[in-house]
Enzyme design. Structure first.
Site, mmCIF file in Angstrom:
data_model
loop_
_atom_site.group_PDB
_atom_site.id
_atom_site.type_symbol
_atom_site.label_atom_id
_atom_site.label_comp_id
_atom_site.label_asym_id
_atom_site.label_seq_id
_atom_site.Cartn_x
_atom_site.Cartn_y
_atom_site.Cartn_z
ATOM 1 N N HIS A 101 1.155 -4.049 6.012
ATOM 2 C CA HIS A 101 -0.034 -4.045 6.881
ATOM 3 C C HIS A 101 -1.267 -4.544 6.152
ATOM 4 O O HIS A 101 -2.362 -4.431 6.679
ATOM 5 C CB HIS A 101 -0.267 -2.624 7.404
ATOM 6 C CG HIS A 101 -0.543 -1.638 6.311
ATOM 7 N ND1 HIS A 101 0.442 -1.126 5.516
ATOM 8 C CD2 HIS A 101 -1.705 -1.123 5.844
ATOM 9 C CE1 HIS A 101 -0.094 -0.322 4.617
ATOM 10 N NE2 HIS A 101 -1.401 -0.307 4.791
ATOM 11 N N SER A 135 0.858 3.582 1.868
ATOM 12 C CA SER A 135 1.226 3.955 3.238
ATOM 13 C C SER A 135 2.572 3.329 3.648
ATOM 14 O O SER A 135 3.319 3.923 4.430
ATOM 15 C CB SER A 135 0.143 3.541 4.224
ATOM 16 O OG SER A 135 -1.114 4.025 3.818
ATOM 17 N N CYS A 159 -6.415 -3.825 3.869
ATOM 18 C CA CYS A 159 -6.269 -2.365 3.839
ATOM 19 C C CYS A 159 -6.930 -1.743 2.619
ATOM 20 O O CYS A 159 -8.036 -1.238 2.706
ATOM 21 C CB CYS A 159 -4.814 -1.895 3.921
ATOM 22 S SG CYS A 159 -4.745 -0.077 3.931
ATOM 23 N N HIS A 168 5.081 5.568 2.245
ATOM 24 C CA HIS A 168 5.167 6.827 2.990
ATOM 25 C C HIS A 168 6.190 6.722 4.128
ATOM 26 O O HIS A 168 6.805 7.718 4.507
ATOM 27 C CB HIS A 168 3.809 7.195 3.596
ATOM 28 C CG HIS A 168 2.779 7.657 2.596
ATOM 29 N ND1 HIS A 168 3.105 8.292 1.422
ATOM 30 C CD2 HIS A 168 1.434 7.589 2.611
ATOM 31 C CE1 HIS A 168 1.992 8.589 0.759
ATOM 32 N NE2 HIS A 168 0.964 8.158 1.460
ATOM 33 N N CYS A 205 0.874 -1.163 0.000
ATOM 34 C CA CYS A 205 0.000 0.000 0.000
ATOM 35 C C CYS A 205 0.918 1.221 0.000
ATOM 36 O O CYS A 205 2.049 1.165 0.474
ATOM 37 C CB CYS A 205 -0.854 -0.065 1.256
ATOM 38 S SG CYS A 205 -1.770 1.416 1.633
#
Ligand code: PAD
Ligand code: ZN
Ligand code: ZN
Length: 370
Positions: A65, A46, A172, A49, A44
């Site tokens: 995750h 994220s 997610c 990031h 993802c």
């Protein structure tokens, strides 16, 4: 069965560095914890990031995750799963006891690691050790590893027939987007929606808007290669801000005769958050922030935009309470109520994790299998 230390991998030692595949000791689960053999994990934005520093977490860390796996062993007192169960780890846990879990309005369990920058299990320790050094957990999940340990409140048991290399996305990306439309915005039949950002999460917002009966779904992305899939999943219009001289919120306001009913920012940039907010209807439009806000950035905006009646909301994990919702979402997938295949462009063996991140940065989305 809870004895024995498992070996594992893919540690990120510092920002802006590739993952290194390492032998990591994964300690047995403690009381109310579950050790999971990860079978598939998505990537993802994220996760990326954290690599770039836009999301601040402690290093070294095992990221990931969005996954699915099988319970390998359980600690004392665990009752909701047993070894052999297929499960999805939850980056937003559901303890069932805190104020937010008990509220019908919220889903952000106070035990979440999100925003704490701790990178630890709820008891303040870690189960990962590499070269004698403690390695941090990511959002209580850490799935770029063959084995991980999560708290019992952060794992959902799913249908034993579910294909793990697909339903990992329910951990997610899919649920986040789909729920942002259905749970957070509560899109109504006949409404007009705008979705900024057509990655895996934005495409899932489109699916949610369509299921909710939206009459018009306008997809916005600076990468026009994303438009074909957005249309396949329900977008009625696709626009590229680069094709216009005026600001995109003005374009959208004109296209819709005064603004959209619901807008979604699914990128993670402050300028597009403001644009998504400004393009929703001045009196009753609702704008939802789904993209992770970049660290240390603020938004300045004209409060008149709110004063006239717009609402601005945020949505984490699509507003779902994971332990309750994830098994149901998996059941819905098995009943073909929605598709996941279009969200996956590549499947790679997990050791190709660095290539996977290169693909992510060229607009692809992939699942790693173990
Ligand atoms: P992604 O990187 O696959 O997709 C982002 C899309 O945005 C790409 O198609 C880009 O081309 C497009 N884009 C980039 N800049 C612009 C721009 N200026 N204008 C228009 N389009 C642009 O990401 P993703 O779909 O995996 O995730 C999207 C965001 O959602 C990201 O910030 C991620 O961290 C966040 C997220 N939030 C949650 C949550 O619980 N709220 C969960 C999962 C992901
Ligand atoms: Zn995610
Ligand atoms: Zn809770």
């Amino acid at each position: 069965a809870t004895m024995g230390t498992e070996r594992s991998l893919s540690v990120l030692w510092e920002v802006n560095k590739p993952f290194s595949i390492e032998e990591v000791e994964v300690a047995p689960p403690k009381e109310h914890e579950v050790r999971i053999k990860i079978m598939a994990t998505g990537i993802c934005r994220s996760d990326d990031h954290v690599i770039t520093g836009a999301l601040v977490e402690p290093f070294p860390i095992i990221l990931g995750h969005e996954a699915a796996g099988v319970v390998e062993s359980v600690g004392q007192g665990v009752t909701s799963v047993k070894p052999g169960d297929k499960v999805v780890p939850l980056f937003v846990p559901q303890c069932g006891e805190c104020k937010n879990c008990l509220s019908s309005k919220g889903n952000l369990c106070i035990n979440t690691d999100l925003g704490t920058r701790r990178g630890l299990m709820p008891d303040g320790t870690t189960r990962f050790t590499c070269k004698g050094k403690a390695v941090h957990h990511f959002l209580g999940t850490s799935t770029f590893t063959e084995y991980t340990v999560v708290h019992e409140s952060a794992v959902a048991k799913i249908d034993s027939a579910a294909p793990l290399e697909k339903v990992c996305l329910i951990g997610c990306g899919f649920s986040t987007g789909y729920g942002a439309a259905l749970q957070t915005a509560k899109v109504e039949p006949g409404s007009t929606c705008a979705v900024f950002g057509l990655g895996g999460v934005g495409l899932s917002v489109i699916m949610g808007c369509k299921v909710a009966g939206a009459a018009r779904i306008i997809a916005v992305d600076i990468n026009s290669n994303k438009f074909a899939k957005a249309k396949e999943l329900g977008a009625t219009d696709c626009i590229n801000p680069k094709d216009f001289d005026k600001p995109i919120h003005e374009v959208l306001t004109e296209m819709t005769g005064g603004g959209v009913d619901y807008s979604f920012e699914v990128i993670g940039r402050t300028d597009t958050m403001t644009a998504a907010f400004a393009c929703c209807h001045y009196n009753y439009g609702v704008s939802v922030i789904v993209g992770v806000p970049p660290a240390a950035q603020n938004i300045t905006f004209d409060p008149m935009l709110l004063f006239t009646g717009r609402s601005w909301k945020g949505s984490v994990f699509g507003g779902w309470k994971g332990k309750d919702a994830v098994p149901k979402l998996v059941d819905d997938y098995m009943k073909k109520k929605f598709v996941l295949d279009p969200l996956i462009t590549h499947t790679l063996p997990w050791t190709k994790i660095n290539e996977g991140f290169d693909l992510l940065r060229t607009g692809k989305r992939f699942v790693l299998r173990f």
